[in-house]
Design a protein around this motif. Structure first.
Motif, PDB file in Angstrom:
ATOM      1  N   THR A 111       0.854  -1.180   0.000  1.00 48.17           N
ATOM      2  CA  THR A 111       0.000   0.000   0.000  1.00 48.17           C
ATOM      3  C   THR A 111       0.889   1.227   0.000  1.00 48.17           C
ATOM      4  O   THR A 111       1.802   1.345   0.828  1.00 48.17           O
ATOM      5  N   GLN A 112       0.643   2.115  -0.966  1.00 48.17           N
ATOM      6  CA  GLN A 112       1.438   3.336  -1.087  1.00 48.17           C
ATOM      7  C   GLN A 112       2.932   3.030  -1.174  1.00 48.17           C
ATOM      8  O   GLN A 112       3.770   3.721  -0.595  1.00 48.17           O
ATOM      9  N   GLY A 113       3.271   1.948  -1.878  1.00 47.10           N
ATOM     10  CA  GLY A 113       4.662   1.596  -2.103  1.00 47.10           C
ATOM     11  C   GLY A 113       5.323   0.823  -0.991  1.00 47.10           C
ATOM     12  O   GLY A 113       6.504   0.481  -1.086  1.00 47.10           O
ATOM     13  N   ILE A 114       4.618   0.524   0.074  1.00 43.90           N
ATOM     14  CA  ILE A 114       5.201  -0.169   1.226  1.00 43.90           C
ATOM     15  C   ILE A 114       4.611  -1.572   1.327  1.00 43.90           C
ATOM     16  O   ILE A 114       3.392  -1.744   1.383  1.00 43.90           O
ATOM     17  N   GLY A 115       5.506  -2.574   1.344  1.00 44.39           N
ATOM     18  CA  GLY A 115       5.084  -3.960   1.479  1.00 44.39           C
ATOM     19  C   GLY A 115       5.442  -4.512   2.845  1.00 44.39           C
ATOM     20  O   GLY A 115       4.934  -4.075   3.866  1.00 44.39           O
ATOM     21  N   SER A 116       6.343  -5.516   2.852  1.00 43.69           N
ATOM     22  CA  SER A 116       6.783  -6.143   4.114  1.00 43.69           C
ATOM     23  C   SER A 116       5.616  -6.738   4.894  1.00 43.69           C
ATOM     24  O   SER A 116       5.608  -6.726   6.117  1.00 43.69           O
ATOM     25  N   ARG A 117       4.632  -7.273   4.162  1.00 45.54           N
ATOM     26  CA  ARG A 117       3.481  -7.917   4.804  1.00 45.54           C
ATOM     27  C   ARG A 117       3.358  -9.348   4.284  1.00 45.54           C
ATOM     28  O   ARG A 117       2.295  -9.796   3.870  1.00 45.54           O
ATOM     29  N   GLU A 118       4.435 -10.084   4.320  1.00 46.32           N
ATOM     30  CA  GLU A 118       4.471 -11.419   3.737  1.00 46.32           C
ATOM     31  C   GLU A 118       3.798 -12.457   4.631  1.00 46.32           C
ATOM     32  O   GLU A 118       3.946 -12.427   5.856  1.00 46.32           O
ATOM     33  N   GLU A 119       3.077 -13.346   4.005  1.00 47.39           N
ATOM     34  CA  GLU A 119       2.606 -14.576   4.637  1.00 47.39           C
ATOM     35  C   GLU A 119       2.891 -15.712   3.653  1.00 47.39           C
ATOM     36  O   GLU A 119       2.702 -15.551   2.448  1.00 47.39           O
ATOM     37  N   GLN A 120       3.350 -16.851   4.200  1.00 48.17           N
ATOM     38  CA  GLN A 120       3.728 -17.974   3.349  1.00 48.17           C
ATOM     39  C   GLN A 120       3.052 -19.257   3.799  1.00 48.17           C
ATOM     40  O   GLN A 120       2.807 -19.458   5.003  1.00 48.17           O
ATOM     41  N   PHE A 121       2.808 -20.128   2.819  1.00 42.79           N
ATOM     42  CA  PHE A 121       2.095 -21.374   3.070  1.00 42.79           C
ATOM     43  C   PHE A 121       2.712 -22.492   2.238  1.00 42.79           C
ATOM     44  O   PHE A 121       3.237 -22.255   1.141  1.00 42.79           O
ATOM     45  N   TYR A 122       2.624 -23.719   2.762  1.00 42.71           N
ATOM     46  CA  TYR A 122       2.838 -24.894   1.936  1.00 42.71           C
ATOM     47  C   TYR A 122       1.502 -25.281   1.318  1.00 42.71           C
ATOM     48  O   TYR A 122       0.449 -25.203   1.983  1.00 42.71           O
ATOM     49  N   PRO A 123       1.471 -25.717   0.071  1.00 44.67           N
ATOM     50  CA  PRO A 123       0.211 -26.204  -0.512  1.00 44.67           C
ATOM     51  C   PRO A 123      -0.169 -27.553   0.092  1.00 44.67           C
ATOM     52  O   PRO A 123       0.693 -28.338   0.489  1.00 44.67           O
ATOM     53  N   TRP A 124      -1.447 -27.819   0.164  1.00 47.89           N
ATOM     54  CA  TRP A 124      -1.956 -29.107   0.659  1.00 47.89           C
ATOM     55  C   TRP A 124      -2.267 -30.040  -0.513  1.00 47.89           C
ATOM     56  O   TRP A 124      -2.993 -31.015  -0.375  1.00 47.89           O
ATOM     57  N   PHE A 125      -1.684 -29.741  -1.662  1.00 51.96           N
ATOM     58  CA  PHE A 125      -1.906 -30.477  -2.904  1.00 51.96           C
ATOM     59  C   PHE A 125      -0.630 -30.336  -3.726  1.00 51.96           C
ATOM     60  O   PHE A 125       0.269 -29.551  -3.381  1.00 51.96           O
ATOM     61  N   ASP A 126      -0.543 -31.072  -4.811  1.00 52.99           N
ATOM     62  CA  ASP A 126       0.593 -30.946  -5.715  1.00 52.99           C
ATOM     63  C   ASP A 126       0.243 -29.899  -6.773  1.00 52.99           C
ATOM     64  O   ASP A 126      -0.552 -30.172  -7.682  1.00 52.99           O
ATOM     65  N   PRO A 127       0.810 -28.687  -6.696  1.00 52.28           N
ATOM     66  CA  PRO A 127       0.429 -27.624  -7.639  1.00 52.28           C
ATOM     67  C   PRO A 127       1.000 -27.811  -9.036  1.00 52.28           C
ATOM     68  O   PRO A 127       0.716 -27.005  -9.916  1.00 52.28           O
ATOM     69  N   THR A 128       1.799 -28.871  -9.224  1.00 55.38           N
ATOM     70  CA  THR A 128       2.383 -29.142 -10.543  1.00 55.38           C
ATOM     71  C   THR A 128       1.641 -30.241 -11.291  1.00 55.38           C
ATOM     72  O   THR A 128       1.883 -30.449 -12.487  1.00 55.38           O
ATOM     73  N   ALA A 129       0.752 -30.958 -10.601  1.00 55.12           N
ATOM     74  CA  ALA A 129       0.080 -32.105 -11.221  1.00 55.12           C
ATOM     75  C   ALA A 129      -1.143 -31.702 -12.026  1.00 55.12           C
ATOM     76  O   ALA A 129      -1.543 -32.418 -12.955  1.00 55.12           O
TER      77      ALA A 129
END
Length: 290
Positions: free
Chosen positions: A122-140
């Motif tokens: 927002t207004q050029g400022i980030g630093s609000r990261e959230e990360q997750f592992y998928p519960w599925f195979d996202p390549t299949a």
């Protein structure tokens, strides 16, 4: 005979009234903004693939800009050892004080999971990261990644399950992206300086090209047509389904889904990283996520 004709007409009328999902067309709705020789659109514009090799990655952006709505994309990520690569799908305005809503998929070493990386600027400022592992195979197979954005909140969905909410907390001084129109972008690029284990695992170029596949782009959103759109797209007009009260917050069942994802698959939350912020946490971290 007339009776059967009337029944047939009634049936056809019902069919005509049934909502039809009309997906966007990559050929008509998007333009390559870099690496065009490394990309391709096929199946009459219904499918696209982005490619990365040692010479270049590739990326696209929408011709139109949007303010509020739901942006849906089905993505099948790079198969096998994709360490060091990032496939990105996001909405962004332009300029040094831009707004942005991110899905980024951080590649993996074979046998290890992708990381789903989300962020909001927002207004050029980030630093609000959230990360997750998928519960599925996202390549299949293809999976549905949707960014739902309205004046009250932003919700990141995967296959209809909410994984993150960023609430409008302007009342406590937190900027919210509600005044800048955004284009939709997607790209694949070399990020082996940070993407996999903080940059420890580099791209194995013998496995190139790395290909991400996209389909069913569906921008159910308010098209930006100029300054008047600020009011038009955020109003409570019947046409603006995204501003209806039912979309102001998650439903009870959606809150349960959100909790399940976050309890079982979340691996990083900026609001819990007190060391990073030296104990002076972002203001929104004092509020419930929903």
């Amino acid at each position: 005979m007339a009776k059967y004709q009337l029944l047939l007409l009634a049936f056809l009328s019902l069919v005509a009234m049934k909502p039809q999902i009309v997906f966007g067309n990559f050929q008509e709705d998007m333009v390559f903004n870099w690496g065009a020789p490394h990309s391709s659109i096929f199946n009459n514009g219904q499918n696209m693939q982005l490619q990365l090799d040692r010479y270049s990655g590739s990326g696209v952006q929408t011709n139109k800009q949007f303010l509020f709505g739901s942006i849906e994309m089905h993505i099948k990520l790079v198969h096998g050892n994709s360490a060091g690569t990032v496939t990105a799908y996001y909405c962004s305005s332009t300029g040094p004080k831009h707004d942005e809503i991110d899905f980024e998929f951080l590649g993996n070493s074979s046998g290890h999971p992708y990381i789903i990386h989300t962020n909001v600027y927002t207004q050029g400022i980030g630093s609000r990261e959230e990360q997750f592992y998928p519960w599925f195979d996202p390549t299949a197979d293809f999976h549905n990644y949707t960014i739902h954005w309205n004046p009250s909140q932003i919700v990141w969905f995967i296959d209809g399950l909410p994984i993150r909410v960023f609430t409008n907390n302007e009342a406590i001084g937190v900027p919210f992206p509600n005044e800048q129109a955004m284009r939709v972008y997607s790209s694949i690029w070399n990020a082996d300086n940070w993407a996999t284990r903080g940059g420890l695992v580099k791209i194995d170029w013998t496995r190139a090209p790395f290909i991400a596949r996209l389909s069913r782009f569906n921008p159910r959103a308010c098209e930006w047509t100029g300054p008047i759109s600020l009011t038009a797209c955020g109003s409570n007009s019947p046409a603006n389904w995204w501003t209806k009260p039912t979309y102001h917050k998650l439903s009870y069942s959606q809150m349960g889904q959100l909790k399940w994802v976050r309890d079982n698959f979340m691996i990083y939350d900026y609001c819990k990283d007190t060391k990073r912020f030296n104990g002076r946490m972002p203001r929104e971290c004092s509020k419930p996520i929903i």
